[in-house]
Design an enzyme around this catalytic site. Sequence first.
Site, short mmCIF file in Angstrom:
data_model
loop_
_atom_site.label_atom_id
_atom_site.label_comp_id
_atom_site.label_asym_id
_atom_site.label_seq_id
_atom_site.Cartn_x
_atom_site.Cartn_y
_atom_site.Cartn_z
CG HIS A 74 -1.86 -1.20 1.18
ND1 HIS A 74 -3.01 -1.23 0.42
CD2 HIS A 74 -1.78 -2.41 1.79
CE1 HIS A 74 -3.60 -2.40 0.57
NE2 HIS A 74 -2.87 -3.13 1.39
CG ASP A 80 2.39 5.59 -8.92
OD1 ASP A 80 2.54 6.72 -9.42
OD2 ASP A 80 2.17 4.57 -9.59
NE ARG A 83 -2.65 3.43 -6.60
CZ ARG A 83 -3.13 3.76 -5.40
NH1 ARG A 83 -2.72 4.87 -4.80
NH2 ARG A 83 -4.03 2.99 -4.81
N GLY A 107 -12.09 -2.35 -3.15
CA GLY A 107 -10.69 -2.59 -2.86
C GLY A 107 -10.06 -1.36 -2.24
CG ASP A 129 -9.26 -4.22 0.91
OD1 ASP A 129 -8.86 -5.40 0.96
OD2 ASP A 129 -8.69 -3.34 0.24
CD GLU A 158 -16.89 -11.18 -5.62
OE1 GLU A 158 -16.30 -11.07 -6.70
OE2 GLU A 158 -16.39 -10.81 -4.52
CD GLU A 172 -4.80 1.30 -8.36
OE1 GLU A 172 -5.02 0.38 -9.18
OE2 GLU A 172 -3.84 1.32 -7.57
CD GLU A 181 -2.35 -8.75 -8.46
OE1 GLU A 181 -3.12 -7.99 -7.83
OE2 GLU A 181 -1.14 -8.84 -8.20
CG HIS A 356 2.68 1.16 -8.58
ND1 HIS A 356 1.66 2.04 -8.78
CD2 HIS A 356 2.10 -0.05 -8.37
CE1 HIS A 356 0.51 1.40 -8.69
NE2 HIS A 356 0.75 0.13 -8.44
#
Length: 412
Positions: A74, A80, A83, A107, A129, A158, A172, A181, A356
């Site tokens: 993180h 970054d 970002r 996330g 998350d 979900e 993100e 991923e 990154h």
Amino acid sequence: MFPSENHSNGYQQVAAGMGHSHRERVRRGTRRSRASASAHALRVCDQPQPQHHRPPCTDFDKAYFHSYSHLGIHQEMIKDRVRTDTYRDAIMQHQSYIAGKVVVDVGCGTGILSIFCAQAGAKRVYAIDASDIALQANEVVKANNLSDVVVVLHGRVEDVEIDEEVDVIISEWMGYMLLYESMLGSVITARDRWLKPGGLILPSSATLYMAPVTHTDRYSDSVDFWRNVYGIDMSAMVSLAKQCAFEEPSVETITGENVLTWPHVVKYIDSYSVTTHELESVTTKFKFNSMMRAPLHGFAFWFDVEFNGHAIASTNYHSTTSFIDNHQMNGSQRKKRTNPNEALVLSTAPEDPPTHWQQTLIYFYDPLELEQDQLIEGSVTLSQSKENARFMNIHLEYTSGGRSYVKESVMR
């Protein structure tokens, strides 16, 4: 708190899945956090919820989420500046869509984007998350006196329950090579479960590119080094050196000088309409003409994402022919954005400031000598691994100078 409504204020905990990441990476690192591992999640309220399909949480998923409980990942992402500043700018640019509205952060990691949305005036933010980093995110929210706005939900998209439709989804979600991923599937799930008609998704679109590259220094450092080591002939190591250096995709930084042609669009993604099915396998055919005489060492992949309001996304994407031809449509080549100011863009291209994500390179075991204007054509297929959908199988076929080649690799 929400005194007039039956909402919980803050952290909702579930039993976290434990495991270990499949590969400890020094440079690459497991990149994504996330919102799609515990098999159990608490609802925000006790009202009955509509039933929906809940895919099982595999051991691979548990290991993936567990890897994102480590703070270093993180920290790398937050540091970054390209970002993080772009996301903050996008939130403020769309403040009129966010202020007084309900937001889902898919996330959320440390919760930084959720807090940006709260600062932009969001009525409520659900920060989701599946990693244990959610515990720290909840403490960050409390430390910033935002528990009455930001609700941290520890669980998969979900599995968690939200008892209202939402106006905005922010995430993100991008991995190396954009799709590595497979986190975009969680954004799609959130969209289909909760987003109101006409709601906003940030980012609104994404585009994956590829181009042939030359990188003599990289090849020399990895392979030619072994031909003469302190005056000793170690060329017997060359075959093994090629395998070790180039068998798998390499995440590294190149510059525009390494790129031999205009890039080709591998996949354009509209966040409002993309389906999980179309992400299972992506295939494109390409044709390049080298702009210079140089050794061809492989192909580079990178991406950009755009942050457009929904109204713009529904109209401009289909109204400007040159913009579509040169930038968005799958299988085209991008030359120049028609109007660089019409959307806020986060780019990982070699000619742009480094991020990154860097770029992802598929190297050949042996370079091909190209003449100027020489044709390179073929196809590439990116598919989710049947073993683990978060891995990416890469099947590359290419022809140049009358010879054909196949390169297969796995990004794991």
